[in-house]
Design a protein around this motif. Sequence first.
Motif, PDB file in Angstrom:
ATOM      1  N   THR A  55       0.807  -1.227   0.000  1.00 28.66           N
ATOM      2  CA  THR A  55       0.000   0.000   0.000  1.00 28.66           C
ATOM      3  C   THR A  55       0.837   1.273   0.000  1.00 28.66           C
ATOM      4  OG1 THR A  55      -0.214  -0.092   2.422  1.00 28.66           O
ATOM      5  CG2 THR A  55      -1.927  -1.169   1.139  1.00 28.66           C
ATOM      6  N   ALA A  56       2.167   1.169   0.057  1.00 24.85           N
ATOM      7  CA  ALA A  56       3.035   2.352   0.014  1.00 24.85           C
ATOM      8  C   ALA A  56       3.248   2.801  -1.423  1.00 24.85           C
ATOM      9  CB  ALA A  56       4.377   2.039   0.669  1.00 24.85           C
ATOM     10  N   ASP A  57       3.531   4.088  -1.608  1.00 19.16           N
ATOM     11  CA  ASP A  57       3.782   4.631  -2.944  1.00 19.16           C
ATOM     12  C   ASP A  57       5.219   4.398  -3.400  1.00 19.16           C
ATOM     13  OD1 ASP A  57       1.186   5.548  -3.207  1.00 19.16           O
ATOM     14  OD2 ASP A  57       1.643   7.503  -2.328  1.00 19.16           O
ATOM     15  N   ARG A  58       6.171   4.606  -2.490  1.00 23.75           N
ATOM     16  CA  ARG A  58       7.580   4.343  -2.792  1.00 23.75           C
ATOM     17  C   ARG A  58       8.381   4.330  -1.490  1.00 23.75           C
ATOM     18  NH1 ARG A  58       9.742   6.609  -6.866  1.00 23.75           N
ATOM     19  NH2 ARG A  58       7.806   7.093  -7.958  1.00 23.75           N
ATOM     20  N   VAL A  59       9.629   3.919  -1.575  1.00 23.18           N
ATOM     21  CA  VAL A  59      10.511   3.861  -0.397  1.00 23.18           C
ATOM     22  C   VAL A  59      11.675   4.814  -0.634  1.00 23.18           C
ATOM     23  CG1 VAL A  59      11.982   2.412   1.052  1.00 23.18           C
ATOM     24  CG2 VAL A  59       9.871   1.464   0.080  1.00 23.18           C
ATOM     25  N   ARG A  60      11.861   5.733   0.300  1.00 19.71           N
ATOM     26  CA  ARG A  60      12.940   6.718   0.199  1.00 19.71           C
ATOM     27  C   ARG A  60      13.954   6.525   1.314  1.00 19.71           C
ATOM     28  NH1 ARG A  60      12.013  10.675  -3.385  1.00 19.71           N
ATOM     29  NH2 ARG A  60       9.879  11.001  -4.163  1.00 19.71           N
ATOM     30  N   LEU A  61      15.224   6.721   0.987  1.00 21.29           N
ATOM     31  CA  LEU A  61      16.311   6.694   1.968  1.00 21.29           C
ATOM     32  C   LEU A  61      16.479   8.103   2.518  1.00 21.29           C
ATOM     33  CD1 LEU A  61      18.819   5.406   3.339  1.00 21.29           C
ATOM     34  CD2 LEU A  61      20.079   5.926   1.233  1.00 21.29           C
ATOM     35  N   THR A 169      -4.383  -1.195 -19.747  1.00 22.71           N
ATOM     36  CA  THR A 169      -5.335  -0.810 -18.714  1.00 22.71           C
ATOM     37  C   THR A 169      -6.670  -0.438 -19.319  1.00 22.71           C
ATOM     38  OG1 THR A 169      -4.733   1.533 -18.765  1.00 22.71           O
ATOM     39  CG2 THR A 169      -3.468   0.123 -17.274  1.00 22.71           C
ATOM     40  N   SER A 170      -7.680  -0.423 -18.463  1.00 25.64           N
ATOM     41  CA  SER A 170      -8.975   0.101 -18.883  1.00 25.64           C
ATOM     42  C   SER A 170      -8.924   1.619 -18.817  1.00 25.64           C
ATOM     43  CB  SER A 170     -10.079  -0.464 -17.978  1.00 25.64           C
ATOM     44  OG  SER A 170      -9.826  -0.146 -16.636  1.00 25.64           O
ATOM     45  N   GLN A 171     -10.049   2.271 -19.087  1.00 19.74           N
ATOM     46  CA  GLN A 171     -10.054   3.728 -19.244  1.00 19.74           C
ATOM     47  C   GLN A 171      -9.660   4.472 -17.967  1.00 19.74           C
ATOM     48  OE1 GLN A 171     -13.799   5.335 -20.656  1.00 19.74           O
ATOM     49  NE2 GLN A 171     -12.709   6.446 -22.250  1.00 19.74           N
ATOM     50  N   ALA A 172     -10.149   4.008 -16.824  1.00 15.90           N
ATOM     51  CA  ALA A 172      -9.859   4.709 -15.563  1.00 15.90           C
ATOM     52  C   ALA A 172      -9.416   3.686 -14.517  1.00 15.90           C
ATOM     53  CB  ALA A 172     -11.095   5.455 -15.082  1.00 15.90           C
ATOM     54  N   PRO A 173      -8.173   3.212 -14.615  1.00 13.91           N
ATOM     55  CA  PRO A 173      -7.729   2.140 -13.731  1.00 13.91           C
ATOM     56  C   PRO A 173      -7.565   2.600 -12.292  1.00 13.91           C
ATOM     57  CG  PRO A 173      -5.886   2.967 -15.024  1.00 13.91           C
ATOM     58  CD  PRO A 173      -7.106   3.654 -15.537  1.00 13.91           C
ATOM     59  N   LEU A 174      -7.836   1.683 -11.397  1.00 13.97           N
ATOM     60  CA  LEU A 174      -7.598   1.891  -9.970  1.00 13.97           C
ATOM     61  C   LEU A 174      -6.150   1.521  -9.687  1.00 13.97           C
ATOM     62  CD1 LEU A 174      -9.148   2.363  -7.183  1.00 13.97           C
ATOM     63  CD2 LEU A 174      -9.279  -0.133  -7.075  1.00 13.97           C
ATOM     64  N   LYS A 175      -5.432   2.373  -8.960  1.00 13.12           N
ATOM     65  CA  LYS A 175      -4.040   2.055  -8.638  1.00 13.12           C
ATOM     66  C   LYS A 175      -3.958   0.762  -7.837  1.00 13.12           C
ATOM     67  CE  LYS A 175      -1.070   6.122  -8.661  1.00 13.12           C
ATOM     68  NZ  LYS A 175      -0.228   7.011  -7.835  1.00 13.12           N
ATOM     69  N   GLU A 176      -2.949  -0.035  -8.140  1.00 14.46           N
ATOM     70  CA  GLU A 176      -2.780  -1.313  -7.468  1.00 14.46           C
ATOM     71  C   GLU A 176      -2.627  -1.147  -5.956  1.00 14.46           C
ATOM     72  OE1 GLU A 176      -0.999  -1.773 -11.641  1.00 14.46           O
ATOM     73  OE2 GLU A 176      -1.383  -0.196 -10.196  1.00 14.46           O
ATOM     74  N   THR A 177      -1.935  -0.093  -5.524  1.00 19.60           N
ATOM     75  CA  THR A 177      -1.737   0.134  -4.092  1.00 19.60           C
ATOM     76  C   THR A 177      -3.063   0.398  -3.380  1.00 19.60           C
ATOM     77  OG1 THR A 177      -1.137   2.391  -4.786  1.00 19.60           O
ATOM     78  CG2 THR A 177       0.652   0.934  -4.125  1.00 19.60           C
ATOM     79  N   LEU A 178      -3.956   1.173  -4.018  1.00 10.80           N
ATOM     80  CA  LEU A 178      -5.261   1.447  -3.412  1.00 10.80           C
ATOM     81  C   LEU A 178      -6.133   0.200  -3.443  1.00 10.80           C
ATOM     82  CD1 LEU A 178      -7.259   3.338  -2.091  1.00 10.80           C
ATOM     83  CD2 LEU A 178      -7.882   4.220  -4.357  1.00 10.80           C
ATOM     84  N   ALA A 179      -6.065  -0.567  -4.535  1.00 18.68           N
ATOM     85  CA  ALA A 179      -6.835  -1.807  -4.607  1.00 18.68           C
ATOM     86  C   ALA A 179      -6.423  -2.762  -3.489  1.00 18.68           C
ATOM     87  CB  ALA A 179      -6.629  -2.473  -5.971  1.00 18.68           C
ATOM     88  N   ALA A 180      -5.129  -2.891  -3.259  1.00 17.26           N
ATOM     89  CA  ALA A 180      -4.648  -3.747  -2.163  1.00 17.26           C
ATOM     90  C   ALA A 180      -5.156  -3.236  -0.822  1.00 17.26           C
ATOM     91  CB  ALA A 180      -3.124  -3.798  -2.169  1.00 17.26           C
ATOM     92  N   ALA A 181      -5.179  -1.911  -0.653  1.00 12.52           N
ATOM     93  CA  ALA A 181      -5.666  -1.323   0.602  1.00 12.52           C
ATOM     94  C   ALA A 181      -7.140  -1.656   0.821  1.00 12.52           C
ATOM     95  CB  ALA A 181      -5.467   0.189   0.587  1.00 12.52           C
ATOM     96  N   LEU A 182      -7.947  -1.612  -0.246  1.00 11.61           N
ATOM     97  CA  LEU A 182      -9.368  -1.929  -0.117  1.00 11.61           C
ATOM     98  C   LEU A 182      -9.555  -3.363   0.371  1.00 11.61           C
ATOM     99  CD1 LEU A 182     -10.896  -0.298  -3.344  1.00 11.61           C
ATOM    100  CD2 LEU A 182     -10.480   0.736  -1.099  1.00 11.61           C
ATOM    101  N   VAL A 183      -8.748  -4.272  -0.150  1.00  4.29           N
ATOM    102  CA  VAL A 183      -8.844  -5.677   0.263  1.00  4.29           C
ATOM    103  C   VAL A 183      -8.416  -5.839   1.723  1.00  4.29           C
ATOM    104  CG1 VAL A 183      -8.004  -8.022  -0.159  1.00  4.29           C
ATOM    105  CG2 VAL A 183      -8.495  -6.506  -2.095  1.00  4.29           C
TER     106      VAL A 183
END
Length: 395
Positions: A55-61, A169-183
């Motif tokens: 569910t994270a967007d990226r990892v920063r040092l 992708t379809s026309q308005a895809p749901l981001k994978e990170t948000l989809a995982a969060a919903l689950v």
Amino acid sequence: MADVELIATATFGLESLVAQEVKNLGYTGVTVDNGKVTFAADLSAICRANLWLRTADRVRLKVGEFKATTFEELFEQTKALPWPELIPEEAEFPVEGKSVKSTLFSVSDCQAIVKKAVVESMKKKYKRQWFPEQGPLYKIEVALLKDVATLTIDTSGAGLHKRGYRELTSQAPLKETLAAALVILSRWHPDSVLMDPLCGSGTIPIEAALIGQNIAPGMNRGFVSEQWPTIPRELWRQARRETHDLAHYSRPLSIIGTDIDGEVLKLARQNASEAGVDGCIHFQRLPVAEVRSSKKYGKIICNPPYGERLGELREVEKLYREMGRVFARLDTWSFYILAAHPRFEKLFGRPATKKRKLYNGNIKVDYYQYFGPRPPKKGDKTPHNMDIKSAGIGI
């Protein structure tokens, strides 16, 4: 490079989920702030966090943090940070930036100052006047918030939502990170049925399958820090080996994705195949009106259209009413619906048990959660209320 401090960035509303994922990986000293989760760990955490965080967007040092209200302060304190310990002589090190509610509001000027300070720091160590920047990428970010500058280096490259399975992708895809969060927020368990009756290109069912089989979301993609000589290749080999060791490829799952659009279902099947979970998901062309199930208990998780375009709102409102009528037939199921319409509950026909404010891109949305009865335990014929305290899925 010894122990490091990392920042897992997060979409607004998902910070607590990211923090729990970090803890599930075994890291402590986790602090949560708006849009980010900070934690200290060993060097292998760069590899493991990128591979496992759903569910994270990226990892920063994180390189350093300090107050700066003048360009001189920004320059001197940036120059004092240990850049040569992190960035090799041949590296490419561009600088990007952002500034919110800070005296130093010119992002381009801040980027130029930081770039100059980093170069001066590296000149001293490497005894040279210029750097060709033709090696591995170390993208630096200077983020100013209320006059506090945070300097980081991106370890991910492409955002973590890019799992590598969804080229089309379809026309308005749901981001994978948000989809995982919903689950994860639904507390779905792999032993139960999950259905998405408006599955589009299949992101919610695919992310559920990855969770259900404990497949690391970053298993099939690369990361910019894999090219860093400062991280031993053996750490990456160990981290990737762990993803295979902990996956449950043979765990059976009951996941269903339906949609009225046959063309978009072709994308869904292709995406599921790319993710390696096509055997776990049953995709079927089906209008919402015909959705039903012989299973007594299950969860519906979906992201129906929002009706943003002119003329679409009436159709979307009609869909929400239809969903309310159809889902009412599944009276022992639980429903989790992401919607932006302020009158969704009225259109659906009943108030949600619980709501959570989230963002789908730049769109403010609510996650409407309708808890059904919990399936009775063996030997227990009395239904119980949904247990919403069960632990989230993680490794």
